[in-house]
Design an enzyme around this catalytic site. Structure first.
Site, PDB file in Angstrom:
ATOM      1  N   ASP A  13       0.787  -1.183   0.065  1.00 21.69           N
ATOM      2  CA  ASP A  13       0.128   0.025  -0.333  1.00 21.69           C
ATOM      3  C   ASP A  13       0.806   1.370  -0.049  1.00 21.69           C
ATOM      4  O   ASP A  13       0.353   2.289   0.541  1.00 21.69           O
ATOM      5  CB  ASP A  13      -0.940  -0.026   1.033  1.00 21.69           C
ATOM      6  N   LYS A  16       1.702   2.252  -5.219  1.00 20.23           N
ATOM      7  CA  LYS A  16       2.335   1.760  -6.532  1.00 20.23           C
ATOM      8  C   LYS A  16       1.406   2.156  -7.652  1.00 20.23           C
ATOM      9  O   LYS A  16       1.814   2.237  -8.600  1.00 20.23           O
ATOM     10  CB  LYS A  16       2.604   0.194  -6.493  1.00 20.23           C
ATOM     11  N   GLY A  40      -4.428  -4.222  -3.941  1.00 19.20           N
ATOM     12  CA  GLY A  40      -5.486  -3.071  -4.129  1.00 19.20           C
ATOM     13  C   GLY A  40      -4.643  -1.646  -4.468  1.00 19.20           C
ATOM     14  O   GLY A  40      -4.181  -1.270  -3.663  1.00 19.20           O
TER      15      GLY A  40
HETATM   16  P1  GDP Z   1      -0.762   0.367  -3.446  1.00 23.13           P
HETATM   17  O1  GDP Z   1      -1.452  -0.847  -3.123  1.00 23.13           O
HETATM   18  O2  GDP Z   1       0.779   0.563  -3.241  1.00 23.13           O
HETATM   19  O3  GDP Z   1      -1.059   0.735  -4.952  1.00 23.13           O
HETATM   20  O4  GDP Z   1      -1.367   1.661  -2.676  1.00 23.13           O
HETATM   21  P2  GDP Z   1      -3.057   1.812  -2.378  1.00 23.13           P
HETATM   22  O5  GDP Z   1      -3.754   2.275  -3.333  1.00 23.13           O
HETATM   23  O6  GDP Z   1      -3.403   0.486  -1.573  1.00 23.13           O
HETATM   24  O7  GDP Z   1      -2.595   2.677  -1.026  1.00 23.13           O
HETATM   25  C1  GDP Z   1      -2.487   4.114  -1.173  1.00 23.13           C
HETATM   26  C2  GDP Z   1      -3.463   5.110  -0.943  1.00 23.13           C
HETATM   27  O8  GDP Z   1      -2.768   6.238  -0.816  1.00 23.13           O
HETATM   28  C3  GDP Z   1      -4.575   5.213  -1.850  1.00 23.13           C
HETATM   29  O9  GDP Z   1      -5.825   5.520  -1.068  1.00 23.13           O
HETATM   30  C4  GDP Z   1      -4.096   6.450  -2.691  1.00 23.13           C
HETATM   31  O10 GDP Z   1      -5.124   7.258  -3.631  1.00 23.13           O
HETATM   32  C5  GDP Z   1      -3.216   7.234  -1.531  1.00 23.13           C
HETATM   33  N1  GDP Z   1      -2.153   8.042  -1.954  1.00 23.13           N
HETATM   34  C6  GDP Z   1      -1.233   7.780  -2.839  1.00 23.13           C
HETATM   35  N2  GDP Z   1      -0.139   8.681  -2.770  1.00 23.13           N
HETATM   36  C7  GDP Z   1      -0.566   9.649  -1.974  1.00 23.13           C
HETATM   37  C8  GDP Z   1       0.098  10.863  -1.800  1.00 23.13           C
HETATM   38  O11 GDP Z   1       0.983  11.128  -2.141  1.00 23.13           O
HETATM   39  N3  GDP Z   1      -0.843  11.594  -0.884  1.00 23.13           N
HETATM   40  C9  GDP Z   1      -1.883  11.125  -0.328  1.00 23.13           C
HETATM   41  N4  GDP Z   1      -2.701  12.043   0.574  1.00 23.13           N
HETATM   42  N5  GDP Z   1      -2.637  10.038  -0.676  1.00 23.13           N
HETATM   43  C10 GDP Z   1      -1.876   9.348  -1.464  1.00 23.13           C
HETATM   44  P1  IMO Z   2      -0.931  -4.014  -2.220  1.00 28.70           P
HETATM   45  O1  IMO Z   2      -0.356  -4.641  -3.626  1.00 28.70           O
HETATM   46  C1  IMO Z   2      -0.827  -4.557   2.175  1.00 28.70           C
HETATM   47  C2  IMO Z   2      -1.151  -8.650   3.572  1.00 28.70           C
HETATM   48  C3  IMO Z   2      -2.189  -8.925   4.314  1.00 28.70           C
HETATM   49  C4  IMO Z   2      -1.867  -9.929   5.341  1.00 28.70           C
HETATM   50  C5  IMO Z   2      -0.678 -10.731   4.465  1.00 28.70           C
HETATM   51  C6  IMO Z   2      -0.964 -12.073   3.944  1.00 28.70           C
HETATM   52  O2  IMO Z   2      -2.146  -3.495  -2.268  1.00 28.70           O
HETATM   53  O3  IMO Z   2       0.345  -3.232  -1.550  1.00 28.70           O
HETATM   54  P2  IMO Z   2      -2.433 -12.621   1.722  1.00 28.70           P
HETATM   55  O4  IMO Z   2      -4.037 -12.225   1.539  1.00 28.70           O
HETATM   56  O5  IMO Z   2      -1.640 -12.373   0.845  1.00 28.70           O
HETATM   57  O6  IMO Z   2      -2.577 -14.020   2.214  1.00 28.70           O
HETATM   58  O7  IMO Z   2      -2.305 -11.829   3.116  1.00 28.70           O
HETATM   59  O8  IMO Z   2      -0.285  -9.862   3.351  1.00 28.70           O
HETATM   60  N1  IMO Z   2      -1.424  -8.160   2.120  1.00 28.70           N
HETATM   61  C7  IMO Z   2      -1.337  -6.658   1.922  1.00 28.70           C
HETATM   62  N2  IMO Z   2      -1.111  -5.738   2.781  1.00 28.70           N
HETATM   63  N3  IMO Z   2      -0.957  -4.232   0.873  1.00 28.70           N
HETATM   64  C8  IMO Z   2      -1.407  -5.489  -0.122  1.00 28.70           C
HETATM   65  O9  IMO Z   2      -1.205  -5.525  -1.447  1.00 28.70           O
HETATM   66  C9  IMO Z   2      -1.358  -6.851   0.573  1.00 28.70           C
HETATM   67  N4  IMO Z   2      -1.680  -7.905  -0.045  1.00 28.70           N
HETATM   68  C10 IMO Z   2      -1.664  -8.663   1.286  1.00 28.70           C
HETATM   69  O10 IMO Z   2      -2.982  -7.978   5.055  1.00 28.70           O
HETATM   70  O11 IMO Z   2      -1.030  -9.315   6.475  1.00 28.70           O
HETATM   71 MG    MG Z   3      -2.927  -1.647  -1.953  1.00 31.45          MG
END
Ligand code: GDP
Ligand code: IMO
Ligand code: MG
Length: 424
Positions: A13, A16, A40
């Site tokens: 998270d 990316k 996600g």
């Molecule tokens: P990913 O899984 O690595 O693609 O990240 P996620 O989408 O799960 O989580 C990143 C969250 O941070 C999302 O809600 C994005 O919309 C938000 N986000 C990304 N870059 C920024 C930033 O620079 N500032 C803020 N405030 N939110 C951001």
């Molecule tokens: P993105 O790509 C954050 C975490 C789960 C759990 C562990 C194992 O959005 O960064 P799983 O479902 O793979 O068996 O879960 O890994 N986890 C993540 N945490 N971002 C993710 O993906 C994750 N995908 C799995 O919360 O602790």
């Molecule tokens: Mg994510």
């Protein structure tokens, strides 16, 4: 040509999805190499938010081809729903998406097994997203799995029934039948829907594209500290989330890896169970969560929040061979008087500056360096020349410690809220 890689350095998270979307115009192909719908990835542009789970984050950019590689595990129901949501935005998903024949299928029983496994672990549960990831990779390495290419075989139904029978034996008396009845028909319908997407030998496709001079970006899922080998085992996911995963998950030779862009937040988060040395289980952590909207994009769960952890980040840069860094969500810290960075840990009176083997149960004290907060709204800044001195000092300190240049700075969730710096 070489394949550039973009992946997470923390516990997932990191942002990316946003950065892949920002840099996609420089690439012709975006390819996912591991993970599945446990991911996600959020993209925000033109006032709209999109969350992708299986589809690479280049899908909204015209002309980019998106490849789901052999290392990815696919839940047809989730993939279908992703495609339908994108098409509802007026974007056709067809020739711009390719799926590897070798990508493994998540069966409805894999999801049930995931639930069963977590429930049987009780308070030691991993905190899995319950998308069937672990059981699917177990069947892959156990040589029982079904692959996307199998769906084209005349005896696919037979193979499916054989694997389900095996799962039923494991499940024994567990109360699963209603769960299976709820999803099985939908699963087959989704597979039928996916016939409109071409299945390819993605390793051949990608290597040919490289030979033709095309630019390719590999998009990681999860993060380094969730890697099956190098993460905080057993509180990890079931795939190699690190650069090496690109080689096995796409069929790209190590000599074909180019830039490795590692992404981290200006602080740190983790969702699910497991060690997190710099976690702030207090009002400071709660403040970061509220300002940063730190709730899971896949499960909606609260993310645990804490300060940047240099020993963990240094480890991640080493394992991945990061050549550039992207620092995300600095704007979340805009109102903080001071910002803290963990420089090392104190374990049994000793200073440790690397991530130890198993910190569960150890008394580990993170030691912090205090840096001055910038107390400025960063969200409208687009050039480093306009950024406050304290912000530059924070970046410079991290660059010196990590010994990798920070070339991308994200100051808000929108595509536009990004500062690109030159690699010096
Ligand atoms: P990913 O899984 O690595 O693609 O990240 P996620 O989408 O799960 O989580 C990143 C969250 O941070 C999302 O809600 C994005 O919309 C938000 N986000 C990304 N870059 C920024 C930033 O620079 N500032 C803020 N405030 N939110 C951001
Ligand atoms: P993105 O790509 C954050 C975490 C789960 C759990 C562990 C194992 O959005 O960064 P799983 O479902 O793979 O068996 O879960 O890994 N986890 C993540 N945490 N971002 C993710 O993906 C994750 N995908 C799995 O919360 O602790
Ligand atoms: Mg994510």
């Amino acid at each position: 040509m070489k394949v550039d890689v973009l992946l997470g350095l923390q516990w997932g998270d990191e942002g990316k999805g946003k950065i892949v979307d920002v840099v996609t115009p420089a690439y012709q192909i975006i390819a996912r190499f591991q993970g599945g719908p446990n991911a996600g990835h959020t993209l925000i542009f033109e006032g709209k938010k999109h969350v992708l789970h299986t589809i690479p984050s280049g899908i909204f950019r015209k002309d980019a081809i998106n490849v789901i590689g052999n290392g990815v595990v696919i839940d047809p129901i989730i993939l279908r729903s992703e495609i339908e949501k994108i098409e509802a935005q007026g974007i056709t998903v067809g020739a711009n998406l390719l799926i590897s024949k070798k990508a493994h299928l998540i069966l409805p029983t894999h999801k049930i097994l995931d639930k069963f496994s977590e429930e049987s672990k009780g308070q030691h549960k991993i905190g899995s997203t319950l998308k069937g990831i672990g059981p699917t990779y177990m069947d892959k390495t156990g040589r029982n799995g079904l692959r996307m290419g199998d769906t084209q075989s005349p005896n696919f139904k037979e193979k499916y029934t054989g694997l389900v029978a095996k799962h039923k034996k494991i499940l024994g008396n567990y109360d699963y039948q209603h769960l299976l009845d709820e999803t099985e028909a939908q699963w087959f319908e989704a597979l039928n829907f996916l016939k409109k997407i071409e299945l390819v030998d993605s390793e051949i496709y990608i290597n040919r594209a490289l030979a033709e001079g095309k630019k390719i970006l590999a998009e990681g899922a999860q993060g380094t500290m969730l890697d099956i080998d190098f993460g905080t085992y057993p509180f990890v996911t079931s795939s190699n989330t690190v650069t090496a995963g690109t080689c096995t998950g796409l069929g790209v030779a190590p000599t074909r890896i180019g830039e490795v862009i590692g992404i981290f937040k200006a602080y740190c988060t983790r969702v699910g169970s497991g060690p997190f040395p710099t976690e702030l289980a207090n009002e400071v952590g709660a403040k970061i969560r509220e300002i940063g909207h730190e709730y899971g994009a896949t499960t909606g769960r609260e993310r645990r929040c804490g300060w940047v952890d240099l020993p963990a980040l240094k480890y991640a840069c080493m394992i991945n061979g990061a050549t550039q860094l992207a620092m995300m969500k600095a704007d979340v810290l805009d109102s903080f008087e001071s910002i803290y960075v963990c420089t090392h840990y104190e374990i049994d009176g000793k200073n440790i500056d690397y991530f130890p083997y198993d910190i569960d149960g150890l008394s580990i004290k993170p030691v912090y360096k205090e840096l001055k907060g910038w107390k400025t709204d960063l969200t409208k800044i687009r050039k480093m020349e306009d950024a406050p001195a304290e912000f530059l000092a924070y970046i410079t300190y991290l660059e010196q410690e990590l010994n990798v240049p920070i070339t991308i700075l994200s100051v808000g969730p929108d595509r536009e809220q990004t500062i690109i710096r030159k690699k010096s």
